[in-house]
Every structure is written in structure tokens, then in C-alpha cells.
Enzyme design. Structure first.
Site, PDB file in Angstrom:
ATOM      1  N   CYS A 237       6.145  -5.330   0.473  1.00 34.58           N
ATOM      2  CA  CYS A 237       6.261  -4.021  -0.163  1.00 34.58           C
ATOM      3  C   CYS A 237       6.193  -2.896   0.881  1.00 34.58           C
ATOM      4  O   CYS A 237       7.135  -2.730   1.648  1.00 34.58           O
ATOM      5  CB  CYS A 237       5.228  -3.903  -1.260  1.00 34.58           C
ATOM      6  SG  CYS A 237       5.691  -2.687  -2.488  1.00 34.58           S
TER       7      CYS A 237
ATOM      8  N   HIS B 291       4.841  -8.537  -4.265  1.00 36.49           N
ATOM      9  CA  HIS B 291       3.471  -8.826  -3.787  1.00 36.49           C
ATOM     10  C   HIS B 291       3.052 -10.272  -4.061  1.00 36.49           C
ATOM     11  O   HIS B 291       2.374 -10.527  -5.061  1.00 36.49           O
ATOM     12  CB  HIS B 291       2.475  -7.927  -4.516  1.00 36.49           C
ATOM     13  CG  HIS B 291       2.544  -6.493  -4.117  1.00 36.49           C
ATOM     14  ND1 HIS B 291       1.808  -5.966  -3.089  1.00 36.49           N
ATOM     15  CD2 HIS B 291       3.274  -5.479  -4.613  1.00 36.49           C
ATOM     16  CE1 HIS B 291       2.054  -4.678  -2.974  1.00 36.49           C
ATOM     17  NE2 HIS B 291       2.950  -4.356  -3.891  1.00 36.49           N
TER      18      HIS B 291
ATOM     19  N   GLY C 250       0.872  -1.175   0.000  1.00 35.00           N
ATOM     20  CA  GLY C 250       0.000   0.000   0.000  1.00 35.00           C
ATOM     21  C   GLY C 250       0.900   1.212   0.000  1.00 35.00           C
ATOM     22  O   GLY C 250       1.840   1.289  -0.773  1.00 35.00           O
ATOM     23  N   GLU C 251       0.650   2.112   0.910  1.00 37.21           N
ATOM     24  CA  GLU C 251       1.475   3.322   1.002  1.00 37.21           C
ATOM     25  C   GLU C 251       1.998   3.419   2.442  1.00 37.21           C
ATOM     26  O   GLU C 251       1.214   3.664   3.368  1.00 37.21           O
ATOM     27  CB  GLU C 251       0.620   4.533   0.594  1.00 37.21           C
ATOM     28  CG  GLU C 251       1.375   5.817   0.505  1.00 37.21           C
ATOM     29  CD  GLU C 251       2.618   5.740  -0.384  1.00 37.21           C
ATOM     30  OE1 GLU C 251       2.533   5.236  -1.522  1.00 37.21           O
ATOM     31  OE2 GLU C 251       3.689   6.170   0.079  1.00 37.21           O
TER      32      GLU C 251
ATOM     33  N   GLU D 263       0.741 -11.841  -2.738  1.00 39.56           N
ATOM     34  CA  GLU D 263      -0.717 -11.959  -2.614  1.00 39.56           C
ATOM     35  C   GLU D 263      -1.431 -11.580  -3.908  1.00 39.56           C
ATOM     36  O   GLU D 263      -2.605 -11.849  -4.068  1.00 39.56           O
ATOM     37  CB  GLU D 263      -1.218 -11.096  -1.436  1.00 39.56           C
ATOM     38  CG  GLU D 263      -1.314  -9.595  -1.681  1.00 39.56           C
ATOM     39  CD  GLU D 263       0.029  -8.865  -1.693  1.00 39.56           C
ATOM     40  OE1 GLU D 263       1.085  -9.516  -1.667  1.00 39.56           O
ATOM     41  OE2 GLU D 263       0.004  -7.620  -1.771  1.00 39.56           O
TER      42      GLU D 263
HETATM   43  N1  LIG Z   1       3.176  -1.472  -3.615  1.00 38.36           N
HETATM   44  C1  LIG Z   1       3.611  -0.895  -2.525  1.00 38.36           C
HETATM   45  O1  LIG Z   1       3.366  -1.326  -1.405  1.00 38.36           O
HETATM   46  C2  LIG Z   1       4.364   0.373  -2.771  1.00 38.36           C
HETATM   47  C3  LIG Z   1       5.076   0.899  -1.566  1.00 38.36           C
HETATM   48  C4  LIG Z   1       5.076   2.410  -1.624  1.00 38.36           C
HETATM   49  N2  LIG Z   1       5.853   2.886  -2.722  1.00 38.36           N
HETATM   50  C5  LIG Z   1       5.580   2.952  -0.288  1.00 38.36           C
HETATM   51  O2  LIG Z   1       6.570   3.611  -0.240  1.00 38.36           O
HETATM   52  O3  LIG Z   1       4.969   2.729   0.711  1.00 38.36           O
END
Ligand SMILES: NC(=O)CC[C@H](N)C(=O)O
Length: 189
Positions: free
Chosen positions: A80, A169, A48-49, A171
Site C-alpha cells: 500500500c 494489505h 500507512g501514509e 499483513e
Molecule cells: N493503507 C495505505 O497504506 C494507504 C496509503 C495512503 N493512501 C497513501 O497515499 O500513502
């Protein structure tokens, strides 16, 4: 039956849930402080972010209890953004749990290579189709960290005791081998 908590503040948590349920695990979505309790056998931190998740974890007062559980040995898989949350050092950013002695670089592949797929060998798992989306990589792995996969000369999967960190990922594929590895090799040991 194994009961896994999945951090569900933001990002690709539903896909982790589907995968773990396919493998017979019971899943709890963690959205607030009261969802996180001691009778969870494992924890998943989705993609995610990471900056958004970090902010929400702090506001919801989930950061410290989760950090303590990971430090006490609760098995955790971070994918990630989840890997970024685990990392002790974040190049160009702030660390969150900081429980895994690695340095990660965010958005590390540049704009052109923001998202890509590759098939690579992962130790303990075998060939695996890896999907990267604005992914980080592990720039440095410190003492005690086992490197599990490398692509293009960069570390993309590593383990530190009961912590599993992946830059990609698993998943988002149809392949449950990494989730199975997590359950069988990390949670049950
Ligand atoms: N697909 C992702 O989880 C991207 C990570 C995202 N770029 C971050 O810095 O959190």
C-alpha cells in the site's frame, strides 16, 4: 535464519512483524538511521501514509541508504503506502525511493470505494483475500515488471526483480501465503 528490517516510522508495521515471526524470520524495526545496517536480508515497507513516511525518511536521513540497498538488490516488499514509496512515478504526487519502474495512483478508488475486500488470484501464491484501504493501484507497469495480480482491471500486485509491490494489505489478514512467497521466492533466490 532470515533477518528482516521493517520500516517502523508509522503505519501497520507491527502486523508485518507478527506475520514474519510466525514464519520464523527474525525482525528488526527501523526507526532511525542506526537501525538500518547491511546485515539485513530483506526489508518491508508497510502501509500507512506515504507522504508522512517520505518526510520522516528524508528527515532521518534514511532515504538514500535504503534506496541504495534496494538498488543493490536487497529484497523488499512494499504494501500500500510501501508500494507508493517504491514507485518510480506517483501520479499526482512525489516519488520516494523510485526503484520500481511503475506508475502508481494514490487513493485511486475514490471515496465510495475507499476500503474494500476481494478474493483474487495472485501468481505464485494462489487465491488470496485482499484488503484495500485508501489504496493505490499500478496504472502502468514498465519493462521488466511482472504483473502478479489484477482486480477490476487494475494491477494490484507486481514484482520487479527482488522488489514486490502490493496495493493491498496481506499483513491485515490471517493468511501468511504472501509473506511466505516473499521469503521463499524472493529472499531465498
Ligand atoms: N493503507 C495505505 O497504506 C494507504 C496509503 C495512503 N493512501 C497513501 O497515499 O500513502
Amino acid at each position: 535464519m532470515m533477518r528482516a528490517g521493517i520500516l517502523a516510522l508509522q503505519g501497520a508495521f507491527a502486523e508485518h512483524r507478527n506475520m514474519l515471526e510466525r514464519l520464523g524470520a527474525d525482525c528488526v524495526e527501523i526507526r532511525q538511521r542506526t537501525d538500518f545496517h547491511e546485515n539485513l536480508d530483506a526489508l518491508v515497507l508497510p502501509g500507512g501514509e506515504s507522504t508522512v513516511m517520505r518526510k520522516l525518511l528524508t528527515e532521518l536521513e534514511l532515504l538514500e541508504p535504503i534506496r541504495k540497498s534496494i538498488e543493490a538488490g536487497m529484497p523488499v516488499m512494499g504494501t500500500c503506502a510501501g508500494l507508493i514509496l517504491l514507485a518510480e512515478n506517483v501520479a499526482g504526487g512525489e516519488s520516494c525511493f523510485g526503484t520500481m519502474p511503475v506508475t502508481v495512483r494514490r487513493n485511486a478508488y475514490g471515496r465510495q470505494l475507499g476500503s474494500f475486500q476481494t478474493v483474487e488470484e495472485m501468481k505464485g501464491v494462489g487465491q488470496f483475500p485482499m484488503t484495500f484501504i485508501r489504496a493505490p493501484y499500478i496504472e502502468e507497469a514498465h519493462d521488466g515488471v511482472e504483473v502478479l495480480a489484477v482486480t477490476g482491471g487494475r494491477i494490484v500486485a507486481a514484482r520487479y526483480g527482488s522488489q514486490l509491490g502490493l496495493a493491498f494489505h496481506p499483513e491485515l489478514t490471517d493468511n501468511p501465503d504472501i509473506h511466505r512467497y516473499f521469503i521463499e521466492e524472493i529472499c531465498r533466490k
